[in-house]
Design an enzyme around this catalytic site. Structure first.
Site, PDB file in Angstrom:
ATOM      1  N   LYS A 114     -10.094  86.057  29.167  1.00 38.34           N
ATOM      2  CA  LYS A 114     -11.426  85.593  28.936  1.00 38.34           C
ATOM      3  C   LYS A 114     -11.594  84.464  29.822  1.00 38.34           C
ATOM      4  CE  LYS A 114     -12.456  84.955  24.221  1.00 38.34           C
ATOM      5  NZ  LYS A 114     -12.946  83.731  24.016  1.00 38.34           N
ATOM      6  N   ASP A 173      -4.682  79.389  20.676  1.00 36.29           N
ATOM      7  CA  ASP A 173      -5.215  80.634  20.234  1.00 36.29           C
ATOM      8  C   ASP A 173      -4.374  81.780  19.552  1.00 36.29           C
ATOM      9  OD1 ASP A 173      -7.722  79.723  20.987  1.00 36.29           O
ATOM     10  OD2 ASP A 173      -7.752  80.830  22.920  1.00 36.29           O
ATOM     11  N   ARG A 209     -19.853  74.165  15.135  1.00 34.23           N
ATOM     12  CA  ARG A 209     -18.780  73.525  16.010  1.00 34.23           C
ATOM     13  C   ARG A 209     -18.882  72.360  16.864  1.00 34.23           C
ATOM     14  NH1 ARG A 209     -15.621  78.234  19.137  1.00 34.23           N
ATOM     15  NH2 ARG A 209     -14.309  76.809  19.461  1.00 34.23           N
TER      16      ARG A 209
HETATM   17  C1  S3P Z   1     -10.504  77.782  26.068  1.00 31.82           C
HETATM   18  C2  S3P Z   1      -9.902  76.851  25.302  1.00 31.82           C
HETATM   19  C3  S3P Z   1      -9.691  76.649  24.027  1.00 31.82           C
HETATM   20  C4  S3P Z   1      -9.341  78.165  23.682  1.00 31.82           C
HETATM   21  C5  S3P Z   1     -10.684  78.983  23.587  1.00 31.82           C
HETATM   22  C6  S3P Z   1     -10.608  79.191  25.203  1.00 31.82           C
HETATM   23  C7  S3P Z   1     -10.950  77.819  27.397  1.00 31.82           C
HETATM   24  O1  S3P Z   1     -10.240  75.839  23.349  1.00 31.82           O
HETATM   25  O2  S3P Z   1      -9.200  78.049  22.159  1.00 31.82           O
HETATM   26  O3  S3P Z   1     -10.278  80.089  23.088  1.00 31.82           O
HETATM   27  O4  S3P Z   1     -11.399  78.858  28.117  1.00 31.82           O
HETATM   28  O5  S3P Z   1     -11.304  76.807  27.853  1.00 31.82           O
HETATM   29  P1  S3P Z   1     -10.686  74.265  23.334  1.00 31.82           P
HETATM   30  O6  S3P Z   1     -10.619  73.893  24.645  1.00 31.82           O
HETATM   31  O7  S3P Z   1     -11.488  73.783  22.621  1.00 31.82           O
HETATM   32  O8  S3P Z   1      -9.068  74.112  22.770  1.00 31.82           O
END
Ligand code: S3P
Length: 432
Positions: free
Chosen positions: A21, A317, A125
Site C-alpha cells: 500500500k 503496523d 486523527r
Molecule cells: C505509512 C506510514 C505509517 C503506517 C501507515 C502507512 C506510510 O504511518 O502506519 O500504515 O505509507 O507512510 P505513520 O507515518 O503515521 O507512522
C-alpha cells in the site's frame, strides 16, 4: 458484517498478499506529477487505493486501469509538477491517513484552493503534525478544531524550504514535507527521531529528484520528476498476519510470496526472529528500487521479548499481530514506545488488548504499549474490529489458534487493505 473463524488443526499453503500500500500510494502520487506516462503493476487493492486514486483524479490526474487476468496495471499520465488543477469538490481520503497526509503536501504547494476530508476515523486523527511544518514553509491552510483535524482547506502556492526536526518518527509526516519540498524555494530538510519507511525518498531518487539521505536527515531540492515504471511487491504488512499465524500455530507451514523486504519495513521479521520464530527468506530479488523475497514461516517455540526504541517505526503496523504471537510465547513480552498506535485507524493499543483478552490472552495496556504474559490457551469468543482492518485481521489469526469459534464484528474492515483476506484464510486451513 460479522465473520466467524474456526480453530484449525493445521495451517498449510502459499499466499500472495496484495501489492504494498505504501509503495502503491507513492507510485501513483509521484508519477501523477512526473513528466510523462508510467506503468504501475501489482497496485494495492482495497478501499485505501480508491481513496488515493480518487483524490488524484479529483485533481485532474489521468489514471487508467488496464489489462486483465493477472496483467492488470495502471497507467499514470503525469502532466508535470504543475499539471494538476483545482478540484471542483472536496477531496475524499476515506479511511486512509497516508492519502490525506501525502496529498496535503501537494495541496499546500499547488496554486489553487482545495479541501480534503475523510471518514469519521480519519477526521479524529492528528493533522497538526503536518500543518505545523507546512505553515513554516509558508502554506496557507486551515483545519477543524483549531487546525488540528480534517477537513483541511488549502490556498496553495509559494513555499520556501525549511529544516524541520520531526517530533514523531512518521513516514507520512516525512513524505508530506518532502513532497511539498519538491515545490519549495531552496532546500527542505527533515530530521527524523528514528528511521521510518523510506519509500518516498527512494522513489523520488529513482525519478531523478535532487534528494539526499544522510543518516536520519533527508534533504530535497526543487525538482522535476521523470516517470518510473514500478512492479509493486506484496505488502509485508499484509504478509505479517500469515507469518504470525505460521509461527504461532502449533502445526503450520505458510509461504508468503513476493514480499517487499525494504529494510525500513522488516521490523516484523527482526522481532519474530528474536522471539525464536522459524522464518526463512527465499528467492530474494530486487525490482526497481525495492527488494522482495518469499518468506516461509513454520510452527515455532516462541519466547517473550522486549520490543521498544528505534525498531518501533519499522514495525508499527505489525504490532497488533505481534501481540497475538506474544500471547503464544513462553514468558513476558513488553511493547513500549508505541504511543503512535493510539492514533491509528483505531486506538490499536486498547483494541488489541480488549480483543485478545476476550479470547483469553493475558495482556495489559500501558500508556505506550502493552505487556503480554505468554502461554495463554485462547478460546473462541466475540471480538470487535473497531472498524480497523489490522485489528480485524489480528483477531482472525488469533481465531485460527483459539479453540472453537471466534466471531469478529465489522470484519469487512479488512477490505481497506486486504479484500481477499478471508478467502485466503479459508484456503489455508487443512483439516480445520
Ligand atoms: C505509512 C506510514 C505509517 C503506517 C501507515 C502507512 C506510510 O504511518 O502506519 O500504515 O505509507 O507512510 P505513520 O507515518 O503515521 O507512522
Amino acid at each position: 458484517m460479522e465473520r466467524t473463524v474456526e480453530h484449525r488443526a493445521r495451517l498449510e499453503g502459499a499466499v500472495i498478499p496484495p501489492g504494498d500500500k505504501s509503495i502503491s500510494h507513492r507510485a501513483a502520487l509521484l508519477n501523477a506529477i512526473a513528466d510523462g506516462d508510467a506503468r504501475v503493476s501489482n497496485f494495492c487493492v482495497g478501499d485505501d487505493r480508491s481513496s488515493m486514486l480518487g483524490c488524484l483524479r479529483g485533481l485532474g490526474a489521468g489514471i487508467e486501469e488496464r489489462g486483465s487476468g493477472g496483467e492488470e496495471h495502471f497507467i499514470i499520465r503525469g502532466g508535470g509538477k504543475l499539471g494538476l488543477s483545482e478540484p471542483d469538490d472536496a477531496l475524499y481520503s476515506g479511511n486512509s491517513g497516508t492519502t490525506m497526509r501525502l496529498v496535503s503536501g501537494l495541496l499546500a504547494a499547488l496554486p489553487f484552493f482545495s479541501v480534503i476530508t475523510g471518514d469519521a476515523s480519519l477526521r479524529r486523527r492528528p493533522m497538526k503534525r503536518i500543518l505545523l511544518p507546512l505553515e513554516m514553509m509558508g502554506a496557507r491552510v486551515m483545519g477543524r478544531g483549531g487546525g488540528s483535524l480534517a477537513p483541511l482547506a488549502f490556498e496553495g502556492g509559494c513555499l520556501r524550504g525549511i529544516e524541520y526536526e520531526m517530533p514523531v518518527a512518521s513516514a507520512q509526516l516525512k513524505s508530506c514535507i518532502l513532497i511539498a519540498g519538491l515545490y519549495a524555494e531552496g532546500e527542505t530538510t527533515v530530521v527524523q527521531p528514528a528511521e521510518s519507511r523510506d519509500h518516498t525518498e527512494r522513489m523520488m531518487g529513482a525519478m531523478g529528484a535532487d534528494v539526499e539521505k544522510d543518516g536520519l536527515r533527508v534533504t530535497v531540492r526543487p525538482s522535476n520528476l521523470k516517470p518510473v515504471d514500478i512492479q509493486v511487491p506484496s505488502d509485508i504488512s499484509g504478509a505479517a498476519f500469515w507469518l504470525v499465524a505460521g509461527a504461532a500455530h502449533p502445526n503450520a507451514r505458510v509461504t508468503v510470496r513476493g514480499v517487499g523486504i525494504n529494510p525500513s519495513r522488516t521490523g516484523v521479521l527482526d522481532v519474530l526472529r528474536e522471539m525464536g520464530a522459524n522464518i526463512r527468506v527465499e528467492n530474494a530479488r530486487e525490482d526497481g528500487n525495492e527488494p522482495s523475497a518469499d518468506l516461509v514461516a513454520e510452527s515455532s517455540d516462541l519466547r517473550g521479548i522486549d520490543i521498544g526504541g528505534e525498531i518501533i517505526p519499522r514495525v508499527i503496523d505489525e504490532l497488533p499481530a505481534l501481540a497475538m504471537a506474544a500471547s503464544q510465547a513462553r514468558g513476558v513480552t513488553t511493547i513500549r514506545d508505541a504511543a503512535e498506535l493510539r492514533v491509528k485507524e483505531s486506538d490499536r493499543i486498547s483494541a488489541t488488548a480488549e480483543g485478545l483478552s476476550a479470547l483469553g490472552a493475558k495482556i495489559r495496556e500501558t500508556d505506550d504499549g502493552m505487556t503480554i504474559e505468554g502461554g495463554a490457551k485462547l478460546r473462541g469468543a466475540e471480538v470487535a474490529s473497531h472498524g480497523d482492518h489490522r485489528i480485524a485481521m489480528t483477531m482472525a489469526v488469533a481465531g485460527l489458534v483459539a479453540e472453537g469459534t471466534t466471531a469478529i464484528g465489522e470484519a469487512d474492515a479488512a477490505d481497506v487493505s486486504y479484500p481477499s483476506f478471508w478467502e485466503t484464510l479459508d484456503r489455508l486451513g487443512a483439516g480445520g
